[in-house]
Motif scaffolding. Structure first.
Motif, PDB file in Angstrom:
ATOM      1  N   THR A 134       0.825  -1.207   0.000  1.00 35.04           N
ATOM      2  CA  THR A 134       0.000   0.000   0.000  1.00 35.04           C
ATOM      3  C   THR A 134       0.861   1.260   0.000  1.00 35.04           C
ATOM      4  O   THR A 134       0.578   2.216  -0.732  1.00 35.04           O
ATOM      5  N   GLY A 137       2.679   1.507  -3.331  1.00 31.10           N
ATOM      6  CA  GLY A 137       1.717   1.857  -4.365  1.00 31.10           C
ATOM      7  C   GLY A 137       1.363   3.330  -4.347  1.00 31.10           C
ATOM      8  O   GLY A 137       1.240   3.975  -5.398  1.00 31.10           O
ATOM      9  N   CYS A 138       1.197   3.887  -3.144  1.00 29.18           N
ATOM     10  CA  CYS A 138       0.903   5.321  -3.024  1.00 29.18           C
ATOM     11  C   CYS A 138       2.070   6.159  -3.543  1.00 29.18           C
ATOM     12  O   CYS A 138       1.867   7.145  -4.260  1.00 29.18           O
ATOM     13  N   THR A 141       2.143   6.067  -7.319  1.00 26.72           N
ATOM     14  CA  THR A 141       1.043   6.851  -7.892  1.00 26.72           C
ATOM     15  C   THR A 141       1.302   8.345  -7.734  1.00 26.72           C
ATOM     16  O   THR A 141       1.053   9.136  -8.653  1.00 26.72           O
ATOM     17  N   ASN A 227      -3.743   6.469   3.121  1.00 19.71           N
ATOM     18  CA  ASN A 227      -3.417   5.042   3.135  1.00 19.71           C
ATOM     19  C   ASN A 227      -3.852   4.498   4.491  1.00 19.71           C
ATOM     20  O   ASN A 227      -3.063   4.435   5.428  1.00 19.71           O
ATOM     21  N   SER A 253      -5.278   4.118  -0.497  1.00 17.45           N
ATOM     22  CA  SER A 253      -4.823   2.735  -0.410  1.00 17.45           C
ATOM     23  C   SER A 253      -5.165   2.192   0.966  1.00 17.45           C
ATOM     24  O   SER A 253      -5.912   2.798   1.714  1.00 17.45           O
ATOM     25  N   ARG A 260     -11.983  -3.121  -3.862  1.00 17.76           N
ATOM     26  CA  ARG A 260     -11.817  -2.005  -4.805  1.00 17.76           C
ATOM     27  C   ARG A 260     -13.147  -1.444  -5.284  1.00 17.76           C
ATOM     28  O   ARG A 260     -13.377  -0.224  -5.235  1.00 17.76           O
ATOM     29  N   THR A 277      -5.871   2.575 -11.416  1.00 14.88           N
ATOM     30  CA  THR A 277      -5.654   1.608 -10.333  1.00 14.88           C
ATOM     31  C   THR A 277      -4.266   1.005 -10.482  1.00 14.88           C
ATOM     32  O   THR A 277      -3.880   0.593 -11.573  1.00 14.88           O
ATOM     33  N   TRP A 283      -3.115  -5.889  -2.835  1.00 12.78           N
ATOM     34  CA  TRP A 283      -3.508  -4.535  -2.496  1.00 12.78           C
ATOM     35  C   TRP A 283      -3.625  -3.655  -3.739  1.00 12.78           C
ATOM     36  O   TRP A 283      -2.905  -3.856  -4.719  1.00 12.78           O
ATOM     37  N   VAL A 284      -4.518  -2.677  -3.672  1.00 14.96           N
ATOM     38  CA  VAL A 284      -4.645  -1.707  -4.765  1.00 14.96           C
ATOM     39  C   VAL A 284      -4.463  -0.299  -4.236  1.00 14.96           C
ATOM     40  O   VAL A 284      -4.772  -0.004  -3.075  1.00 14.96           O
ATOM     41  N   THR A 285      -3.949   0.562  -5.107  1.00 14.13           N
ATOM     42  CA  THR A 285      -3.912   2.005  -4.861  1.00 14.13           C
ATOM     43  C   THR A 285      -4.778   2.662  -5.934  1.00 14.13           C
ATOM     44  O   THR A 285      -4.636   2.342  -7.119  1.00 14.13           O
TER      45      THR A 285
END
Length: 289
Positions: A134, A137-138, A141, A227, A253, A260, A277, A283-285
Motif C-alpha cells: 500500500t 503503491g501510493c 502513484t 493510506n 490505499s 476495490r 488503479t 492490495w490496490v492504490t
C-alpha cells in the motif's frame, strides 16, 4: 509493550470469511489483522489479530464474536514478548524503489543514486516503511501524478511515519499537512520530517478523520492522500469531497483487491471518479479525481 496474537486456522473459504469478519470488527481500532497460508499442501490458512496486552480481554471478546459470526473455529492465543520487532525486521529489509522514490534505512544510505528521491525511515512506532504494497503503491502513484499535475496544497490523512508526506514534499516542494489519529505516530512523523529535511514544507497534527481545525484551516486541497483501511475510507467519502478543491486529486490505499469496487462506488456517489488503479499483490492504490 508486550502483545497478544489471537488466531484461528481454517480452509480457504472459512479463512476468507473469518478474515472479513475480523477486519470489520477491528477496522476502527487500527488493529493489525493478517491472513496467511500456513500449509500449502493442505490449503490451510491462519487469520490473526495483534493487540497490546492491556487490551487483551476486550480484543479477545471482539475476535471471538467475529469468528462466531463467520461460522466458528477454535481460537488460539499467543503471548508475544516485549520486543522491538520493527527494529529486527527493518535491519534485514532492503531499500524499496517506487517510481523515483527510494525508501531506505540509515544503514542503506550508500544505495541512494544521484537522481533518487530518497526517503530515510528508521524503525519506529508508526506505520509506513515503503515495504508494504500500500505504501509503495501510493508513492508510485504520487510520483506519476505530481509530475503531470503539481498540487499547490496537499493533505496526507493517516500519515503514520509521514513517508508519503515526505515523498510529496521532496517531489513537488509544496505545503503538506500530515495528520494521524495516533499522537505517537504524529511524534514519529515530525521526527522523520525533520530527519529528511522537509520541515519547511510538512506540518504534522493529530486528527480523527477530518475533524481537526488544522485540516479545516488549510482546505481545500488539490491533493489528498490516505493510506488507511477500506471501511474508514468509505465512511469518510463525503468529507474527502468537502475538503477537495475543484478538479483535485485523491490517492487512496489500504484497500484489498476484493474491496476495490465498493470503495470506488462510495466515492463515485460523491462525484469523485476513477482515474487509475495500481495493483501490488493483494492490495490496490486508487487515483480518483
Amino acid at each position: 509493550m508486550p502483545q497478544i496474537r489471537f488466531y484461528v486456522t481454517a480452509d480457504k473459504a472459512a479463512a476468507d470469511a473469518c478474515y472479513a469478519a475480523v477486519e470489520t470488527a477491528f477496522e476502527d481500532l487500527g488493529t493489525p489483522v493478517s491472513l496467511a497460508e500456513i500449509d500449502e499442501a493442505k490449503a490451510i490458512f491462519e487469520v490473526s489479530a495483534y493487540v497490546d496486552a492491556p487490551d487483551g480481554e476486550e480484543a479477545e471478546r471482539l475476535f471471538a464474536g467475529a469468528i462466531a459470526e463467520a461460522g466458528g473455529g477454535e481460537i488460539c492465543r499467543e503471548d508475544l514478548p516485549d520486543k522491538d520487532w520493527m527494529a529486527d525486521v527493518l535491519a534485514a529489509l532492503k531499500p524499496v524503489r517506487a517510481g523515483r522514490f527510494l525508501v531506505h534505512g540509515a544503514h542503506d544510505r550508500n544505495k541512494v543514486k544521484t537522481n533518487d528521491l530518497a526517503i530515510e525511515i528508521e524503525a519506529g512506532q508508526a506505520f509506513g516503511t515503503g515495504h508494504h504494497g500500500t505504501t509503495a503503491g501510493c508513492l508510485e502513484t504520487i510520483a506519476r501524478l505530481a509530475t503531470r499535475r503539481k498540487p499547490r496544497n496537499a493533505l496526507d490523512l493517516g500519515t503514520g511515519s509521514a513517508v508519503l508526506a515526505i515523498g510529496l514534499a521532496k517531489l513537488a516542494r509544496v505545503p503538506v499537512l500530515a495528520t494521524d489519529i495516533d499522537p505517537v505516530a504524529v511524534r514519529v512523523a515530525r521526527a522523520n520530517v525533520e530527519a529528511n529535511g522537509v520541515a519547511n514544507f510538512v506540518d504534522c497534527a493529530t486528527a480523527i478523520g477530518f475533524g481537526a481545525e488544522a485540516i479545516r484551516e488549510r482546505a481545500p486541497y488539490d491533493l489528498i492522500v490516505a493510506n488507511i483501511l477500506a471501511g474508514p475510507l468509505m465512511k469518510l467519502a463525503p468529507e474527502f469531497h468537502r475538503h477537495l478543491a475543484q478538479g483535485g486529486d485523491i490517492v487512496l490505499s489500504g484497500i484489498l483487491t476484493t474491496q476495490r469496487n465498493a470503495v470506488l462506488a462510495a466515492f463515485r456517489n460523491q462525484g469523485l471518479y476513477h482515474v487509475a488503479t495500481l495493483v501490488r499483490g493483494e492490495w490496490v492504490t486508487l487515483h480518483l479525481r
